[in-house]
Design a protein around this motif. Sequence first.
Motif, PDB file in Angstrom:
ATOM      1  N   PHE A  76       0.620  -0.999   0.226  1.00  0.00           N
ATOM      2  CA  PHE A  76       0.258  -0.118  -0.155  1.00  0.00           C
ATOM      3  C   PHE A  76       0.969   1.013   0.388  1.00  0.00           C
ATOM      4  N   ARG A  77       0.035   2.236  -0.438  1.00  0.00           N
ATOM      5  CA  ARG A  77       0.558   3.731  -0.117  1.00  0.00           C
ATOM      6  C   ARG A  77       0.051   4.562   0.198  1.00  0.00           C
ATOM      7  N   PRO A  78      -0.012   5.420   1.642  1.00  0.00           N
ATOM      8  CA  PRO A  78      -0.536   6.518   1.746  1.00  0.00           C
ATOM      9  C   PRO A  78      -0.911   7.091   1.540  1.00  0.00           C
ATOM     10  N   VAL A  79      -2.356   7.407   0.891  1.00  0.00           N
ATOM     11  CA  VAL A  79      -2.783   9.249  -0.162  1.00  0.00           C
ATOM     12  C   VAL A  79      -3.403   9.962   1.018  1.00  0.00           C
ATOM     13  N   LEU A  80      -2.878  11.180   0.753  1.00  0.00           N
ATOM     14  CA  LEU A  80      -4.107  12.305   1.220  1.00  0.00           C
ATOM     15  C   LEU A  80      -5.037  13.212   0.390  1.00  0.00           C
ATOM     16  N   ILE A  81      -6.306  12.999   0.698  1.00  0.00           N
ATOM     17  CA  ILE A  81      -7.221  13.258  -0.525  1.00  0.00           C
ATOM     18  C   ILE A  81      -8.225  14.106   0.294  1.00  0.00           C
ATOM     19  N   ASP A  82      -7.346  15.262  -0.187  1.00  0.00           N
ATOM     20  CA  ASP A  82      -7.554  17.173   0.274  1.00  0.00           C
ATOM     21  C   ASP A  82      -9.132  17.281  -0.385  1.00  0.00           C
ATOM     22  N   ASP A  83     -10.041  17.803  -0.563  1.00  0.00           N
ATOM     23  CA  ASP A  83     -11.493  18.511  -0.936  1.00  0.00           C
ATOM     24  C   ASP A  83     -11.874  19.382  -0.603  1.00  0.00           C
ATOM     25  N   GLY A  84     -10.734  20.332   0.567  1.00  0.00           N
ATOM     26  CA  GLY A  84     -10.649  21.726   0.606  1.00  0.00           C
ATOM     27  C   GLY A  84     -11.771  21.753   2.050  1.00  0.00           C
ATOM     28  N   GLN A  85     -11.998  20.976   2.631  1.00  0.00           N
ATOM     29  CA  GLN A  85     -12.782  21.115   3.645  1.00  0.00           C
ATOM     30  C   GLN A  85     -11.967  20.444   4.839  1.00  0.00           C
ATOM     31  N   GLU A  86     -12.549  21.070   6.003  1.00  0.00           N
ATOM     32  CA  GLU A  86     -11.418  20.611   6.827  1.00  0.00           C
ATOM     33  C   GLU A  86     -11.649  19.818   7.597  1.00  0.00           C
ATOM     34  N   LEU A  89     -12.731  16.062  10.149  1.00  0.00           N
ATOM     35  CA  LEU A  89     -13.712  16.343  11.132  1.00  0.00           C
ATOM     36  C   LEU A  89     -13.618  14.897  11.842  1.00  0.00           C
ATOM     37  N   PHE A  90     -13.679  14.422  12.773  1.00  0.00           N
ATOM     38  CA  PHE A  90     -14.454  13.114  13.667  1.00  0.00           C
ATOM     39  C   PHE A  90     -14.734  13.418  14.830  1.00  0.00           C
ATOM     40  N   THR A  91     -15.858  12.594  13.992  1.00  0.00           N
ATOM     41  CA  THR A  91     -17.122  12.881  15.383  1.00  0.00           C
ATOM     42  C   THR A  91     -17.031  11.032  15.621  1.00  0.00           C
ATOM     43  N   GLY A  92     -17.952  10.238  16.198  1.00  0.00           N
ATOM     44  CA  GLY A  92     -18.086   9.377  16.938  1.00  0.00           C
ATOM     45  C   GLY A  92     -19.324   8.944  16.858  1.00  0.00           C
ATOM     46  N   TYR A  93     -19.202   6.855  16.391  1.00  0.00           N
ATOM     47  CA  TYR A  93     -21.278   6.646  16.820  1.00  0.00           C
ATOM     48  C   TYR A  93     -20.762   5.357  17.441  1.00  0.00           C
ATOM     49  N   GLY A 126     -17.480  14.553   2.440  1.00  0.00           N
ATOM     50  CA  GLY A 126     -16.449  14.733   2.625  1.00  0.00           C
ATOM     51  C   GLY A 126     -15.798  13.842   2.582  1.00  0.00           C
ATOM     52  N   ALA A 127     -13.668  14.014   1.774  1.00  0.00           N
ATOM     53  CA  ALA A 127     -12.323  12.757   1.666  1.00  0.00           C
ATOM     54  C   ALA A 127     -12.057  13.471   2.997  1.00  0.00           C
ATOM     55  N   GLN A 128     -12.266  13.904   3.994  1.00  0.00           N
ATOM     56  CA  GLN A 128     -11.598  14.274   5.657  1.00  0.00           C
ATOM     57  C   GLN A 128     -12.909  14.247   7.014  1.00  0.00           C
ATOM     58  N   ARG A 129     -14.060  13.424   5.812  1.00  0.00           N
ATOM     59  CA  ARG A 129     -14.753  13.297   7.097  1.00  0.00           C
ATOM     60  C   ARG A 129     -14.977  11.858   7.260  1.00  0.00           C
ATOM     61  N   LYS A 143     -18.636  13.053  22.801  1.00  0.00           N
ATOM     62  CA  LYS A 143     -18.022  13.330  22.804  1.00  0.00           C
ATOM     63  C   LYS A 143     -16.889  13.843  22.186  1.00  0.00           C
ATOM     64  N   LEU A 144     -17.183  13.020  20.904  1.00  0.00           N
ATOM     65  CA  LEU A 144     -16.133  13.520  19.762  1.00  0.00           C
ATOM     66  C   LEU A 144     -16.568  14.195  18.671  1.00  0.00           C
ATOM     67  N   ARG A 145     -15.610  14.983  18.132  1.00  0.00           N
ATOM     68  CA  ARG A 145     -16.212  16.659  17.715  1.00  0.00           C
ATOM     69  C   ARG A 145     -14.154  16.623  17.352  1.00  0.00           C
ATOM     70  N   ASP A 146     -13.444  16.325  16.578  1.00  0.00           N
ATOM     71  CA  ASP A 146     -12.380  16.992  16.694  1.00  0.00           C
ATOM     72  C   ASP A 146     -11.939  17.127  14.874  1.00  0.00           C
ATOM     73  N   PRO A 147     -10.376  17.442  14.928  1.00  0.00           N
ATOM     74  CA  PRO A 147      -9.267  17.645  13.805  1.00  0.00           C
ATOM     75  C   PRO A 147      -8.379  16.992  13.759  1.00  0.00           C
ATOM     76  N   GLY A 148      -8.275  17.265  12.979  1.00  0.00           N
ATOM     77  CA  GLY A 148      -6.975  16.349  12.594  1.00  0.00           C
ATOM     78  C   GLY A 148      -6.889  15.855  10.595  1.00  0.00           C
ATOM     79  N   ARG A 149      -6.094  14.570  10.732  1.00  0.00           N
ATOM     80  CA  ARG A 149      -6.727  13.870   8.944  1.00  0.00           C
ATOM     81  C   ARG A 149      -6.502  12.751   9.032  1.00  0.00           C
ATOM     82  N   MET A 150      -7.457  12.291   7.811  1.00  0.00           N
ATOM     83  CA  MET A 150      -7.052  10.687   7.684  1.00  0.00           C
ATOM     84  C   MET A 150      -6.406  10.758   6.562  1.00  0.00           C
ATOM     85  N   ILE A 151      -4.944   9.699   6.114  1.00  0.00           N
ATOM     86  CA  ILE A 151      -4.387   9.387   4.893  1.00  0.00           C
ATOM     87  C   ILE A 151      -5.287   7.157   4.732  1.00  0.00           C
TER      88      ILE A 151
END
Length: 330
Positions: free
Chosen positions: A67-77, A79-83, A285-288, A305-313
Amino acid sequence: MTPASATDVSYEVLGFDQLDGWAEDDHADALKVFLNTCLDMKDPDWTALCNYAKAQPEPRQFFELFFRPVLIDDGQEALFTGYFEPELDGDRYRSARYRYPVYKMPNEALESNPWLTRRDILEGDVMAGRGLEIAWVDDPVELFFLQIQGSGRIKLPDGSRIRVGYRGSNGHPYRSIGVELVRRGVYQAHQVSAEVIKNWVRRNPALGRELLFHNPSYVFFREVSQVPSDQGPLGAMNRSVTAMRSIAVDPAFVELGAPVWIEKDGKNPLRRLMIAQDTGSAIKGAQRADVFFGTGDKAGQDAGKLRDPGRMIVLMPIQRAYALLPESAL
């Protein structure tokens, strides 16, 4: 797979040494979850990787080699939430206590997109007398949040349980009632959680009912009681999801079944390899991403309680990863 607005999306191939905390994760645990759904991925490159994974390779080497890690950016910040998988009290039959129906999906909703709104469904008689009720529960607020989670368990009076999973929706966009409470000035954004919303609706029955109608989206269920109680609920791939290893993503950007490296910041940072095994009407979104926390009240409290920023690859097969790059980047 091509995102709906591909012209606004950029891709960057990273090295594994650029993933914060990669070496410290439990790659064997992630590989086990990957194997739970990779057999259902039909593209040849994924099929080949899944077949190799079944041979029990060294887990970290497996991911780094193929595999190769790919950062996908659609211009949106990001956001991580939980379920989570909630558990409600209910019965197979309507009574004075259990009077809020958990509905199967009617044919009209399958054939028309969008169909009726939440208000139309609950205040009209379109569902009456059709035998579409899976069960009846005792709390309309918990039922509303069951629809947000997309799956759950219903505890019957005799102690047995019905398990329900997402079947489909009425096709209307999801609108957050938490955001609406902030807009109205009832709460500030940092004060809002699922429990805060539930308590406000219960303290304000008339206003609370109208607040729930602010979200026109309505979710229908199917019974999935055949899923063993020691396994998680069924996700979008029709396989059980795993607490703290499965995430819900937007499949317009992330292939269901793909490994996804999570770098969640905030109060309790999380660095972990997850598997994209679910979707949700609010996950766009790509980073959701929505992290699955498990079953029951404790999981619900943590998820809420989870509503945090960061990034996903996203980890993609090598050829697929480099095929996304423009020629000038190769």
